[in-house]
Design an enzyme around this catalytic site. Structure first.
Site, short mmCIF file in Angstrom:
data_model
loop_
_atom_site.label_atom_id
_atom_site.label_comp_id
_atom_site.label_asym_id
_atom_site.label_seq_id
_atom_site.Cartn_x
_atom_site.Cartn_y
_atom_site.Cartn_z
N GLU A 1 0.85 -1.19 0.00
CA GLU A 1 0.00 0.00 0.00
C GLU A 1 0.89 1.24 0.00
O GLU A 1 2.08 1.15 0.29
CB GLU A 1 -0.90 -0.01 1.24
CG GLU A 1 -1.83 -1.21 1.25
CD GLU A 1 -2.89 -1.13 2.33
OE1 GLU A 1 -2.88 -0.16 3.12
OE2 GLU A 1 -3.73 -2.05 2.36
N PRO A 2 0.29 2.39 -0.29
CA PRO A 2 1.12 3.61 -0.30
C PRO A 2 1.89 3.78 1.00
O PRO A 2 3.02 4.25 1.01
CB PRO A 2 0.09 4.72 -0.49
CG PRO A 2 -1.03 4.08 -1.24
CD PRO A 2 -1.09 2.66 -0.73
N THR B 1 12.83 -5.77 0.85
CA THR B 1 14.06 -5.01 0.58
C THR B 1 15.27 -5.78 1.10
O THR B 1 15.14 -6.74 1.87
CB THR B 1 14.02 -3.65 1.32
OG1 THR B 1 13.92 -3.93 2.72
CG2 THR B 1 12.83 -2.81 0.87
N GLU C 1 9.73 -7.55 -3.34
CA GLU C 1 9.63 -8.84 -2.62
C GLU C 1 10.52 -8.84 -1.37
O GLU C 1 11.21 -9.81 -1.09
CB GLU C 1 9.99 -10.02 -3.54
CG GLU C 1 9.12 -10.06 -4.78
CD GLU C 1 8.23 -11.28 -4.86
OE1 GLU C 1 8.27 -12.14 -3.97
OE2 GLU C 1 7.46 -11.36 -5.84
N GLY D 1 31.29 2.15 -21.51
CA GLY D 1 31.59 3.57 -21.69
C GLY D 1 30.35 4.37 -22.07
O GLY D 1 29.24 4.07 -21.59
N GLY D 2 30.51 5.33 -22.95
CA GLY D 2 29.40 6.20 -23.34
C GLY D 2 28.22 5.43 -23.90
O GLY D 2 27.07 5.79 -23.67
#
Lengths: 385, 259
Positions: A128-129, A371, A369, A345-346
């Site tokens: 949930e939030p 932390t 699932e 690299g880039g």
């Protein structure tokens, strides 16, 4: 005698999924990712080859495999793309598995055939939030209306995978259904079909990674479903989802290993062809040692999930091993993705390069699932702390 | 309808492939061996026909012991059973001799329809389908990009450089297919596990009434005398975009028959 080699069946499965990932997923997934579009065609083909039925018995339309087989398939998919892999992972572990494991015969008969064939997806509404790893903070409530024999559900769920596709059939919602004798919240799981009045699927999130997977916030406003939609026993919601999360951790570890290995594959190929100061960069020890460390990380994390998965399928306690595997694999994924980007690299910073996608996809593996902090809590508890 | 699908194990065309230095045959021992790509399309087509019309699908392979891996993989896609012709005397066989072995095995099976790939990625001679059909005295519908079956009548779209031709025949017949005909399925886990329990019959040359001297190096109508590595790629032609650049480009394309 400990033997870490897979049997013939699992090797054949690995090679079948690898071919699929290379031939079907790799050429097109970058485009879906850029457009934040759900790859219906790929999911349909995954269903056709039986991937959504992997750990389910044949009597329910499954492939007769087990969770280990699922993990091997997830690893191979994640080696090429994590959005597709997590769609399968969530479709099975969070979608079909709760119904298979806790459902009544009627619920299984009603939902499993379409879920197991991949024609439909189910989602699991736990987060949930304001409540993620601490599921005790769940605010969503379900009240049984004795007069009509219906659950009336109110609340909001957040970050729910596979919850808003055109083929999503239902969400299994965890909700507070009362108070336990010890004063804690009584949690239960209830099946809510998509399309039920009052159940709104909010627009897709704009995510950093997993951009070709489907994730939404869900809101429930006086949503009414029959009392028979209760999944498992009333008040067992907490225990049920702990089991689901423990299994899911092993699957997540396989996703991490796949991504970590994909970074090795891409980087080795690039290091052989990219030249700097007169030779291929793979000839420089600075790059060789990076690649060696990446391979070592992927390999050790793989052994950790093999251990957890084999305990799971053999009916032994696997909680601690699952936490270790998930912690190691997500760390391997994040580290390898960072190093792979550096090797490129880039070009590694360009979205069209596969390792850039892997870099964006890796971080969530340390969050979803459970932390990494939660995994460490589980491991330290197992040490008697 | 009984369908026999011809499956050949070949060195992976995506990897490094070599001929053996001692006898100029394909080096299968050091190669990563796979099902000939075109044969997967043949298997898929047979399975689709079986799904639509019923019947039986049998895999037929001529090859060394290790070809069993490819046979199991073919079976994991869904066919009912397999026949493997394996005999040390087969080593060094030319296409003509191989067609004799395959035709004898097909005749023993009694097929209504034989489906095979239009070519193998190692030999690439494209003659085997015709030779087998000739030996069996059945119609050869070769190079199909589409196959329709209606009772005993078969219709294919034969792929050509310019388009396609419609060719029809009655069973029994042989159809060879290109990779434009379908999308082969990927083996499912259920299929993989089921494949281990499917009947796999092993036949020797003697079982087919063929003498060792008719095949292998002794019976070969052609043999590779020597071979060398393909020379490294040469620098290409560069055409400058000058006034006549366009016409020079067209001339070049025409000389190479691209236009």
């Amino acid at each position: 005698m400990v033997d870490f080699t897979l049997g013939e069946d699992l090797e054949a499965l690995r090679s079948s999924v690898r071919e699929f990932a290379n031939d079907v997923v790799a050429p097109v997934i970058g485009d879906y990712y850029e457009r934040h579009a759900f790859p219906y065609d790929i999911v349909r083909q995954m269903g056709k080859m039986g991937l959504f039925g992997l750990p389910f018995p044949e009597e329910h339309g499954g492939m007769g495999g087990d969770y280990f087989a699922l993990c091997v398939a997830l690893e191979e998919l994640a080696r090429v793309d994590s959005s597709v892999a997590v769609t399968l992972e969530a479709g099975i572990s969070l979608g079909a598995m709760p119904i298979y494991r806790f459902g009544t015969d009627e619920q299984r008969a009603q939902w499993l055939p379409r879920l197991v064939s991949g024609e439909a997806l189910a989602s699991f509404g736990l987060t949930e939030p304001g409540a993620g790893s601490d599921a005790g903070g769940t605010q969503t409530r379900a009240v049984l209306d004795e007069a009509t024999g219906e659950w009336v559900i109110n609340g909001t769920k957040a970050f729910i995978t596979n919850s808003g596709t055109d083929i999503t059939a239902l969400v299994t919602v965890t909700a507070v259904t009362g108070v336990n004798p010890d004063g804690s919240k009584e949690l239960s799981a209830i099946i809510v079909p998509n399309g039920t009045p009052g159940f709104t699927v909010q627009p897709s999130y704009s995510k950093v990674g997993w951009c070709a997977s489907d994730t939404h916030e869900l809101s429930f406003d006086d949503v009414r479903v029959p009392a028979a939609n209760l999944l498992g026993e009333r008040g067992r919601g907490y225990a049920q989802f702990l089991r689901i999360l423990d299994e899911g951790r092993v699957a997540f570890a396989a996703l991490g290993v796949g991504l970590a290995q994909g970074c090795v594959d891409e980087s080795v190929a690039y290091a052989k062809q990219r030249r700097a100061f007169g030779k291929a960069i793979g000839e420089y020890q600075a790059i060789q040692f990076k690649l060696a460390d990446m391979e070592a990380r992927a390999h050790t994390a793989r052994l950790a999930y093999y251990d957890a998965a084999s305990r799971l399928v053999n009916g032994r306690d696997f909680k601690r091993q699952a936490a270790i595997a998930k912690l190691q694999a997500s760390d391997a994924a994040v580290t390898n993705a960072r190093e792979a980007t550096q090797v490129h690299g880039g070009y590694g910073f360009m979205n069209e390069t596969p390792v850039a996608r892997m870099w964006r996809d890796a971080k969530i593996l340390e969050i979803g699932e459970g932390t990494s902090e939660v995994q460490r809590m589980i491991i330290s508890r197992s040490l008697g702390l | 309808m009984k369908i026999v699908v011809l499956v050949k194990q070949v060195p992976d065309s995506g990897a490094d492939r070599n001929l053996r230095s001692d006898d100029n045959t394909v080096d299968r021992a050091s190669a990563s061996n796979v099902i000939n790509e075109m044969d997967e399309y043949a298997i898929e087509e047979a399975l689709r026909l079986q799904e639509a019309h019923g019947g039986e699908v049998v895999i037929l392979t001529v090859g060394p012991d290790r070809a069993t891996e490819s046979i199991r993989k073919a079976l994991s896609m869904g066919p009912d059973s397999a026949v493997h012709v394996v005999d040390d005397a087969l080593h060094g066989s030319c296409a003509v001799a191989t067609s004799k072995v395959l035709a004898a095995a097909i005749a023993q099976q009694g097929a209504d329809l034989v489906i095979c790939g239009a070519e193998s990625t190692d030999g690439r001679v494209q003659v085997l389908p015709h030779m087998i059909a000739e030996r069996l005295g059945i119609a050869a519908l070769t190079g199909a990009r589409k196959l329709t079956v209606d009772g005993t009548s078969l219709t294919i779209e034969r792929q050509t450089d310019e388009g396609y031709e419609v060719v029809t025949a009655s069973t029994p017949a042989l159809v060879s297919v290109w990779d434009t005909i379908n999308d082969p399925r990927y083996p499912s886990f259920k299929g993989i596990m089921a494949a281990k329990k499917k009947p796999l019959q092993t036949l020797s040359l003697g079982d087919l009434g063929i003498a060792a001297g008719e095949v292998g190096f002794d019976g070969a109508t052609s043999t590779v005398v020597e071979h060398s590595k393909r020379p490294p790629r040469q620098a290409g032609n560069k055409i400058d975009a000058g006034d006549d650049g366009g016409s020079k480009l067209v001339e070049y394309l025409a000389s190479e028959k691209f236009v």
